[in-house]
Design a protein around this motif. Structure first.
Motif, PDB file in Angstrom:
ATOM      1  N   ASN A  11       0.852  -1.202   0.000  1.00 15.69           N
ATOM      2  CA  ASN A  11       0.000   0.000   0.000  1.00 15.69           C
ATOM      3  C   ASN A  11       0.880   1.240   0.000  1.00 15.69           C
ATOM      4  O   ASN A  11       2.111   1.143  -0.127  1.00 15.69           O
ATOM      5  CB  ASN A  11      -0.956  -0.006   1.196  1.00 15.69           C
ATOM      6  CG  ASN A  11      -0.281   0.358   2.516  1.00 15.69           C
ATOM      7  OD1 ASN A  11       0.941   0.259   2.664  1.00 15.69           O
ATOM      8  ND2 ASN A  11      -1.073   0.755   3.494  1.00 15.69           N
ATOM      9  N   ASP A  12       0.252   2.411   0.159  1.00 16.99           N
ATOM     10  CA  ASP A  12       1.047   3.637   0.309  1.00 16.99           C
ATOM     11  C   ASP A  12       0.721   4.385   1.603  1.00 16.99           C
ATOM     12  O   ASP A  12       1.354   5.386   1.914  1.00 16.99           O
ATOM     13  CB  ASP A  12       0.893   4.572  -0.901  1.00 16.99           C
ATOM     14  CG  ASP A  12      -0.449   5.283  -0.970  1.00 16.99           C
ATOM     15  OD1 ASP A  12      -1.337   4.999  -0.138  1.00 16.99           O
ATOM     16  OD2 ASP A  12      -0.636   6.133  -1.859  1.00 16.99           O
ATOM     17  N   SER A  43       1.728   8.548   0.653  1.00 16.48           N
ATOM     18  CA  SER A  43       0.717   9.009  -0.301  1.00 16.48           C
ATOM     19  C   SER A  43       1.287  10.078  -1.230  1.00 16.48           C
ATOM     20  O   SER A  43       2.071  10.926  -0.816  1.00 16.48           O
ATOM     21  CB  SER A  43      -0.487   9.583   0.452  1.00 16.48           C
ATOM     22  OG  SER A  43      -1.117   8.578   1.205  1.00 16.48           O
ATOM     23  N   SER A  97      -2.761  -3.867  -4.002  1.00 18.39           N
ATOM     24  CA  SER A  97      -2.270  -2.676  -3.325  1.00 18.39           C
ATOM     25  C   SER A  97      -3.450  -1.888  -2.767  1.00 18.39           C
ATOM     26  O   SER A  97      -4.449  -1.677  -3.445  1.00 18.39           O
ATOM     27  CB  SER A  97      -1.482  -1.815  -4.304  1.00 18.39           C
ATOM     28  OG  SER A  97      -0.940  -0.678  -3.671  1.00 18.39           O
ATOM     29  N   GLY A  98      -3.350  -1.457  -1.501  1.00 24.32           N
ATOM     30  CA  GLY A  98      -4.438  -0.714  -0.876  1.00 24.32           C
ATOM     31  C   GLY A  98      -4.783  -1.300   0.494  1.00 24.32           C
ATOM     32  O   GLY A  98      -3.916  -1.869   1.126  1.00 24.32           O
ATOM     33  N   ASN A 100      -6.562   1.872  -0.343  1.00 26.35           N
ATOM     34  CA  ASN A 100      -6.155   3.251  -0.125  1.00 26.35           C
ATOM     35  C   ASN A 100      -7.228   4.045   0.600  1.00 26.35           C
ATOM     36  O   ASN A 100      -8.420   3.870   0.359  1.00 26.35           O
ATOM     37  CB  ASN A 100      -5.864   3.921  -1.470  1.00 26.35           C
ATOM     38  CG  ASN A 100      -5.214   5.267  -1.308  1.00 26.35           C
ATOM     39  OD1 ASN A 100      -4.108   5.371  -0.801  1.00 26.35           O
ATOM     40  ND2 ASN A 100      -5.895   6.321  -1.747  1.00 26.35           N
ATOM     41  N   THR A 114      -0.329   4.037  -4.293  1.00 28.01           N
ATOM     42  CA  THR A 114      -1.081   2.774  -4.333  1.00 28.01           C
ATOM     43  C   THR A 114      -1.032   2.169  -5.725  1.00 28.01           C
ATOM     44  O   THR A 114      -0.698   0.992  -5.906  1.00 28.01           O
ATOM     45  CB  THR A 114      -2.550   3.006  -3.922  1.00 28.01           C
ATOM     46  OG1 THR A 114      -2.598   3.501  -2.590  1.00 28.01           O
ATOM     47  CG2 THR A 114      -3.354   1.720  -4.017  1.00 28.01           C
ATOM     48  N   GLY A 130      -5.078  -2.312  -7.854  1.00 26.46           N
ATOM     49  CA  GLY A 130      -5.055  -1.287  -6.821  1.00 26.46           C
ATOM     50  C   GLY A 130      -6.468  -1.026  -6.352  1.00 26.46           C
ATOM     51  O   GLY A 130      -7.371  -0.822  -7.170  1.00 26.46           O
ATOM     52  N   SER A 132      -9.049   1.285  -3.815  1.00 27.01           N
ATOM     53  CA  SER A 132      -9.170   2.541  -3.080  1.00 27.01           C
ATOM     54  C   SER A 132     -10.613   2.743  -2.631  1.00 27.01           C
ATOM     55  O   SER A 132     -11.550   2.403  -3.355  1.00 27.01           O
ATOM     56  CB  SER A 132      -8.754   3.733  -3.941  1.00 27.01           C
ATOM     57  OG  SER A 132      -7.432   3.588  -4.414  1.00 27.01           O
TER      58      SER A 132
END
Length: 258
Positions: A11-12, A43, A97-98, A100, A114, A130, A132
């Motif tokens: 993730n970010d 982010s 990924s996430g 977010n 992300t 990804g 979100s």
């Protein structure tokens, strides 16, 4: 017995982010999970990578789940690179990924850490998604996301993705019973109208805070922005080949060799 798919999770928003913890719990119901995520929020880092300082990856134990987890000092893209080259014993079957905290629809995909993590996996030939949620709060409610995260993930594992394509999934910030379903979309044409709040330090030196507002310039009903406004989960297939193929023929008519 069929081997469980190996799923790389990143993730970010950082290793402790509630969105990541939710994503891990869903992935644990699908496959074998290894997490490599930033040790602090990243982010807006886009596809930045670390070149001029050392990278660290430390094994961590965040909860009682079966997943293996590493906290990484680098960016989301660093996390994926390090996972593939150093930390995993085989190539992942999927990278997610996430989830977010906040939107990555439309032009936001360009700035998103992300999505850059997902794209980095895609560059390596790994199917990637990804996710979100359109809620920027740290303690956002991710329950409505779980159903769609699981369904989309299982479909990608079943059908795979073409080389060079990753999925950008955005989930509206509404209760599960009000989500109308999933729409396959294109990226809306939109941008940020930015402003800088200029201030001075006590020593008289100028400094700036970036602010602005998101402006949707697209009235199409096939875009991610439209779908999200109508209460749908938006799924946009994106590619990291940025070539404007449609302009090559025109560009070839220019006299560039004089």
């Amino acid at each position: 017995m069929t081997e469980k798919p190996l799923i790389l999770v990143t993730n970010d928003d950082g290793i402790s982010a509630p969105g990541l913890r939710t994503l891990i719990s869903v992935m644990n119901s699908i496959g074998e999970v290894v997490v490599v995520a930033p040790d602090s929020p990243q982010s807006g880092m886009g596809h930045a990578i670390t070149l001029d300082s050392t990278l660290y990856a430390e094994r961590v134990y965040m909860d009682d789940g079966p997943q293996i987890e590493y906290s990484c000092s680098g960016t989301p893209a660093d996390c994926v690179k390090l996972a593939i080259r150093e930390l995993l014993d085989r190539k992942p079957d999927l990278c997610v990924s996430g989830i977010n905290h906040g939107s990555n629809s439309s032009i936001n995909v360009i700035y998103s850490g992300t999505m850059s993590a997902a794209i980095e996996a895609g560059i390596e030939g790994i199917p990637a998604i990804g996710f979100s949620l359109l809620d920027y709060k740290w303690h956002a409610h991710f329950d409505a996301s779980k159903k769609y995260v699981k369904t989309i993930t299982k479909q990608v594992l079943k059908n795979s993705l073409p080389n060079g394509i990753v999925l950008n999934v955005n989930i509206p910030n509404i209760s599960e019973e009000h989500v109308k379903g999933v729409k396959i979309c294109r990226q809306a044409k939109a941008n940020w109208v930015e402003e800088f709040d200029k201030r001075k330090t006590p020593q008289g030196k100028d400094y700036y805070w970036l602010s602005g507002k998101f402006v949707n310039l697209d009235d199409g009903k096939d875009t991610d922005e439209w779908a999200l406004e109508q209460g749908y989960v938006s799924v946009v297939p994106i590619q990291f080949d940025l070539t404007a193929h449609q302009f090559i023929k025109n560009l070839n008519t220019w006299n560039l060799n004089d």
